[in-house]
Design an enzyme around this catalytic site. Structure first.
Site, PDB file in Angstrom:
ATOM      1  N   ASP A  66     -12.030 -33.226 -21.081  1.00 32.34           N
ATOM      2  CA  ASP A  66     -13.563 -32.799 -20.397  1.00 32.34           C
ATOM      3  C   ASP A  66     -13.380 -31.467 -19.438  1.00 32.34           C
ATOM      4  O   ASP A  66     -14.234 -30.823 -19.412  1.00 32.34           O
ATOM      5  CB  ASP A  66     -14.354 -33.944 -19.737  1.00 32.34           C
ATOM      6  CG  ASP A  66     -14.723 -35.059 -20.695  1.00 32.34           C
ATOM      7  OD1 ASP A  66     -15.298 -34.546 -21.824  1.00 32.34           O
ATOM      8  OD2 ASP A  66     -14.246 -36.285 -20.682  1.00 32.34           O
ATOM      9  N   GLY A  67     -12.243 -31.493 -18.750  1.00 35.72           N
ATOM     10  CA  GLY A  67     -11.912 -30.416 -17.874  1.00 35.72           C
ATOM     11  C   GLY A  67     -11.907 -28.972 -18.699  1.00 35.72           C
ATOM     12  O   GLY A  67     -12.246 -28.105 -18.339  1.00 35.72           O
ATOM     13  N   GLY A  93     -10.225 -38.951 -20.335  1.00 36.84           N
ATOM     14  CA  GLY A  93     -11.422 -39.894 -20.655  1.00 36.84           C
ATOM     15  C   GLY A  93     -12.402 -39.218 -21.997  1.00 36.84           C
ATOM     16  O   GLY A  93     -12.829 -40.301 -22.701  1.00 36.84           O
TER      17      GLY A  93
END
Length: 266
Positions: A66-67, A93
């Site tokens: 996600d980053g 995640g």
């Protein structure tokens, strides 16, 4: 031209392993591409902008979590040019991938992106000149995210494919010392004042923190729908339900719509 941005340390090295696995397949598909690896914080955004502006890339595929998604999308936005985005999940995640139904198999994911079999438009959020694809939050959830990113146990759990559990551990640790605060939120000329608030989140997708469903209704309508969902949690409700349904519905009694506008407008 297709650009690949690989985060080699995503998922404790999974990003690098995934790219090594799919590179032969990408070559076999005959794609004309350029690949860049991130070396540190902020690189995904910078590399995405450079690939578009200097190399004429019109599609960027991120390999990471996600980053990495956040960085690449902001790079595309900062470029000021049209560019398609795809993701091969390789993070801890993988909430963006989960919410949008992106397949976990790297080879299948990249083949689907390159063939444009599942292409669609999605909503994004803009705040203070920055793009967010998943959610924007303040309070307890933000503290948990900060603690997880700095935690040594995140890297250890990633080795065993249990990266999402790092967020659960951080929740339990941060619950000991966190103190609820006062919320004053202004939306379209209306002010919302609440006391004893644990967190407030504007969500574009149902889940965050490795699968925790903070806003179950977000994304249930067909994307793009032009709405954000506000999630507000107060003492007692947050703590009790967080333990009870950590990967189902932590708290959603206060869920509501924010920023209504015409569906499909970016």
């Amino acid at each position: 031209m297709v650009g690949f941005i690989v985060n080699p340390v995503a998922g404790n090295g999974k990003g690098k392993r995934v790219w090594e696995r799919i590179e032969p397949a990408v070559n076999g598909l005959g794609a004309v591409f350029s690949v860049r690896e991130t070396l540190g914080e902020g690189d995904a955004e910078k590399l995405a902008k450079e690939l578009i502006q200097k190399e004429g890339v019109n599609k960027i595929i991120a390999i990471g979590g996600d980053g990495t998604v956040h960085g690449v999308l902001n790079g595309i936005y900062q470029s000021g040019q049209a560019c398609k985005f795809g993701l091969v999940p390789a993070g801890s995640g993988n909430d963006f991938a989960r919410a949008h139904g992106i397949v976990n198999d790297p080879s299948e994911a990249v083949e689907r992106i390159l063939s444009e079999k599942a292409e669609r438009r999605i909503d994004l959020m803009l705040m203070n000149g920055r793009i967010a694809a998943n959610s924007i939050g303040a309070g307890f959830d933000a503290q948990v995210a900060k603690a997880t990113d700095a935690a040594q146990y995140k890297a250890w759990l990633n080795r065993y494919g249990l990266g999402g559990l790092a967020y659960v551990i951080s929740v339990l640790r941060e619950l000991r010392n966190f103190k609820p605060g006062h919320l004053s939120l202004q939306v379209d000329g209306q002010t919302i004042d609440k006391s004893g608030v644990w967190l407030v989140t504007a969500a574009n997708i149902p889940n965050y923190g490795g699968g925790m469903k903070i806003c179950p209704m977000a994304g249930r309508r067909r994307w793009p729908d032009g709405y954000l969902r506000r999630q507000q949690c107060k003492p007692g409700r947050a703590a009790a339900r967080l333990f009870e349904n950590i990967h189902r519905h932590p708290c959603h009694a206060s869920e509501s719509f924010l920023f209504p506008r015409e569906p499909g407008h970016d």
